[in-house]
Design a protein around this motif. Structure first.
Motif, mmCIF file in Angstrom:
data_model
loop_
_atom_site.group_PDB
_atom_site.id
_atom_site.type_symbol
_atom_site.label_atom_id
_atom_site.label_comp_id
_atom_site.label_asym_id
_atom_site.label_seq_id
_atom_site.Cartn_x
_atom_site.Cartn_y
_atom_site.Cartn_z
ATOM 1 N N THR A 1 40.292 36.207 45.811
ATOM 2 C CA THR A 1 40.394 35.115 44.842
ATOM 3 C C THR A 1 40.889 35.643 43.501
ATOM 4 N N LEU A 2 41.927 35.013 42.963
ATOM 5 C CA LEU A 2 42.474 35.358 41.652
ATOM 6 C C LEU A 2 42.289 34.175 40.709
ATOM 7 N N ILE A 3 41.720 34.419 39.544
ATOM 8 C CA ILE A 3 41.534 33.370 38.546
ATOM 9 C C ILE A 3 42.817 33.217 37.735
ATOM 10 N N LEU A 4 43.362 32.014 37.727
ATOM 11 C CA LEU A 4 44.589 31.732 36.986
ATOM 12 C C LEU A 4 44.332 31.006 35.671
ATOM 13 N N ARG A 5 43.226 30.279 35.597
ATOM 14 C CA ARG A 5 42.861 29.582 34.358
ATOM 15 C C ARG A 5 41.356 29.375 34.354
ATOM 16 N N GLY A 6 40.745 29.508 33.169
ATOM 17 C CA GLY A 6 39.301 29.290 33.069
ATOM 18 C C GLY A 6 38.517 30.440 33.672
ATOM 19 N N SER A 7 37.369 30.128 34.258
ATOM 20 C CA SER A 7 36.521 31.163 34.848
ATOM 21 C C SER A 7 35.498 30.534 35.786
#
Length: 214
Positions: free
Chosen positions: A150-156
């Motif tokens: 899983t890669l976070i692209l925006r936020g958290s």
């Protein structure tokens, strides 16, 4: 942007060797476009690989992949140069998704969660999806049959493993069970690759799984 969570060293080695499944490679490639530390690491690995396998004959691809796992090879390239101009989609994904996350055609999965399935090549295994999670929404406790990346692209989001912010990657095996909770203010948009089916802990989630398709 300070990235705290990176792929496991074994995942980077597999990426450098070109032996990752297409969905997993897409997530790692997107992370590399955002993370100078991992770009430097993988450049070193690739140089070692070239030295070891220079004598091997090239092998043709079995089919063309729509998600190109192109890695940012220049170790000193600035993070901003690796992102699409005036957009927030990492460069390796831009040909498939476009430049901006706000332009994604989201499909509602259940209250507070939307998804967009990313098309893979016909010969690919696994699954690659974008998820948009509303602020404060908790996903059901689950684990996977196989690897989950899983890669976070925006936020958290946060779970028992810690807090994952933009650029962070969660590299999980099938022994990890978790239930991510999106940031209370920004929510979360993340790119998720899985090798096998999700295994939900709760009865309701298991009953709804055939309907939701996840």
């Amino acid at each position: 942007m300070t990235i705290q969570h990176h792929p496991d060293i074994a995942s980077l080695m597999s990426c450098a060797a070109g032996s990752q499944p297409e969905a997993i490679a897409a997530v790692v490639s997107a992370h590399l476009a955002m993370c100078p530390e991992c770009r430097r690491e993988i450049c070193c690995m690739e140089k070692i690989g070239v030295a070891l396998f220079a004598s091997l004959a090239p092998a043709p691809l079995s089919c063309r992949a729509p998600v190109v796992a192109a890695r940012a090879r220049e170790a000193d390239r600035d993070v901003a140069q690796c992102l699409v101009a005036q957009g927030d989609v990492p460069a390796p994904l831009a040909p498939v998704l476009g430049a901006c996350l706000d332009g994604i055609p989201w499909k509602r999965l259940f209250p507070g969660v939307w998804q967009h399935r990313v098309r893979l090549s016909a010969c690919a295994s696994g699954d690659l999806r974008l998820f948009k999670i509303a602020p404060g929404t908790k996903l059901p406790e689950h684990r996977h049959n196989g690897e989950e990346m899983t890669l976070i692209l925006r936020g958290s989001y946060h779970d028992k493993l810690g807090t994952f912010r933009t650029g962070d990657i969660a590299d999980l095996d099938d022994a990890v069970e978790h239930g991510p909770i999106a940031d209370e203010v920004e929510g979360c948009i993340c790119l998720v690759a899985v090798e096998g089916k999700v295994r939900y802990k709760g009865l309701i989630a298991r009953l709804l799984q055939p309907i939701l398709g996840v």
